[in-house]
Design an enzyme around this catalytic site. Structure first.
Site, short mmCIF file in Angstrom:
data_model
loop_
_atom_site.label_atom_id
_atom_site.label_comp_id
_atom_site.label_asym_id
_atom_site.label_seq_id
_atom_site.Cartn_x
_atom_site.Cartn_y
_atom_site.Cartn_z
N LYS A 153 8.18 -14.90 -21.99
CA LYS A 153 7.88 -14.77 -23.41
C LYS A 153 7.88 -13.30 -23.86
O LYS A 153 7.11 -12.89 -24.73
CB LYS A 153 6.52 -15.40 -23.74
CG LYS A 153 6.49 -16.91 -23.55
CD LYS A 153 5.18 -17.50 -24.06
CE LYS A 153 5.19 -19.01 -23.97
NZ LYS A 153 3.93 -19.61 -24.49
N ARG A 155 1.16 -17.84 -16.18
CA ARG A 155 1.55 -19.05 -16.89
C ARG A 155 2.15 -20.02 -15.87
O ARG A 155 2.65 -19.61 -14.82
CB ARG A 155 2.59 -18.74 -17.98
CG ARG A 155 2.10 -17.80 -19.07
CD ARG A 155 3.20 -17.58 -20.09
NE ARG A 155 2.77 -16.73 -21.20
CZ ARG A 155 2.90 -15.41 -21.22
NH1 ARG A 155 3.45 -14.78 -20.19
NH2 ARG A 155 2.47 -14.71 -22.26
N TYR A 202 -10.76 -12.51 -25.64
CA TYR A 202 -11.53 -12.41 -24.41
C TYR A 202 -12.70 -11.44 -24.52
O TYR A 202 -13.75 -11.64 -23.92
CB TYR A 202 -10.63 -11.99 -23.24
CG TYR A 202 -9.44 -12.90 -23.06
CD1 TYR A 202 -9.60 -14.26 -22.84
CD2 TYR A 202 -8.14 -12.39 -23.11
CE1 TYR A 202 -8.50 -15.09 -22.68
CE2 TYR A 202 -7.04 -13.21 -22.95
CZ TYR A 202 -7.22 -14.56 -22.74
OH TYR A 202 -6.14 -15.39 -22.59
N HIS A 213 -2.87 -23.60 -18.23
CA HIS A 213 -3.14 -22.44 -19.07
C HIS A 213 -4.63 -22.10 -19.09
O HIS A 213 -5.02 -20.98 -19.46
CB HIS A 213 -2.63 -22.66 -20.49
CG HIS A 213 -2.14 -21.40 -21.14
ND1 HIS A 213 -1.00 -20.74 -20.74
CD2 HIS A 213 -2.65 -20.67 -22.17
CE1 HIS A 213 -0.83 -19.67 -21.49
NE2 HIS A 213 -1.82 -19.60 -22.37
N ARG A 232 -5.16 -19.17 -16.84
CA ARG A 232 -4.80 -17.88 -17.45
C ARG A 232 -5.92 -17.40 -18.36
O ARG A 232 -6.30 -16.22 -18.33
CB ARG A 232 -3.49 -18.02 -18.22
CG ARG A 232 -3.02 -16.74 -18.93
CD ARG A 232 -1.60 -16.92 -19.44
NE ARG A 232 -1.21 -15.89 -20.39
CZ ARG A 232 -0.74 -14.69 -20.06
NH1 ARG A 232 -0.63 -14.36 -18.78
NH2 ARG A 232 -0.37 -13.82 -20.98
N HIS A 270 0.38 -9.16 -22.41
CA HIS A 270 0.47 -9.45 -23.84
C HIS A 270 1.19 -8.33 -24.57
O HIS A 270 0.86 -7.15 -24.40
CB HIS A 270 -0.93 -9.60 -24.44
CG HIS A 270 -1.62 -10.86 -24.05
ND1 HIS A 270 -3.00 -11.00 -24.03
CD2 HIS A 270 -1.14 -12.07 -23.66
CE1 HIS A 270 -3.32 -12.21 -23.64
NE2 HIS A 270 -2.21 -12.87 -23.41
#
Length: 277
Positions: free
Chosen positions: A148, A123, A264, A229, A232, A255
């Protein structure tokens, strides 16, 4: 059995030293080898392309990180339309990297930055916050600290990344020496811990990364104006194209929720190759 124990022992050493878990299987991503099998030698590194100019005699003023063309940086990212692509392809990333070679001033830094953001799915805030002590060139690993609430991991560095990092870190030291001389030897205002520095000696800002990507995107003639982004997302889709499974991509990108990773692999055409045969 002995190889398995050695691999687990090596993984345990890395985790103990860094405090960051090693994700099993990530060594094969981007065409690499498992981190446990990497042998570090003292052989000479691959040559780094020479940089025509390092810094001018005087310290630059604010806003000189980019090529001399003004770029409007949006205050807030425009929401993408339903059918608009939200990622860059690998070829588009290559074109971005090629465009940095026309910038003798900060091109080496920018090329290293873009490659790491793509290869490790960083990020923009993670890239800005990256410190020098997160890079271990001897062990060829990068400690990726996710934000995050994401899973932080230790990831292997590839040969091209090692080459660019060595070149940029040598350039970074030259910048710091010149700034110290300019400030009378103190350099008190410099950020010695940030990996990516601005031309003012501070950590690179989100705004600067946004602006340089837009500028390089225009130089590369990309159909979409790139934003951080998109690199990413480009990482996630590139790993899916290589056949990496959803769980491995989830861990690699940090994640917590696998629903963020499914995008993805769910649309990857490789999944459908065996149909209608």
């Amino acid at each position: 059995m002995a190889d398995g124990k050695t691999g687990r022992k090596r993984q345990g050493v890395i985790e103990a030293e860094t405090g960051v878990p090693v994700v099993p299987g990530q060594g094969e991503l981007f065409g690499g080898v498992p981190a446990e099998t990497v042998t570090v030698t003292d052989a000479a590194p691959d040559p780094v392309e020479p940089v025509a100019a390092v810094l001018p005699p005087d310290l630059p003023s604010a806003g000189q990180d980019l090529l001399p063309v003004a770029v409007a940086t949006p205050k807030k990212r425009r929401a993408a339309s339903e059918g608009e692509r939200k990622h860059l392809t690998t070829l588009e990333v290559d074109r971005l990297l090629a465009a940095t070679k026309d910038n003798p001033r900060t091109g080496l830094r920018d090329r290293c930055l873009i490659l790491l953001m793509f290869r490790h799915g960083l990020r923009v805030t993670e890239a800005c916050a990256m410190r020098v002590d997160q890079v271990d060139l001897e062990s060829r690993i990068l400690q990726v600290q996710r934000l995050k609430g994401g899973l932080s991991t230790t990831q292997p560095l590839r040969t091209e990344e090692i080459r660019l990092l060595k070149g940029w870190m040598a350039e970074r030291e030259r910048w710091l020496r010149q700034w110290r001389r300019k400030e009378g030897g103190t350099g008190a205002a410099l950020d010695r811990h940030a990996l990516f520095l601005s031309t003012r000696g501070t950590a690179l800002s989100r705004k600067t990364i946004w602006a340089l990507l837009r500028r390089y995107g225009a130089l590369a003639g990309l159909a979409l104006p790139p934003h951080p982004h998109m690199l990413r997302h480009a990482c996630g889709f590139a790993l899916a194209d290589q056949g990496a499974d959803t769980r491995l991509i989830q861990d690699y990108l940090g994640h917590r929720n696998i629903q963020h990773t499914v995008r993805y692999t769910a649309t990857n055409p490789v999944r459908f190759e065996k149909l209608w045969r």
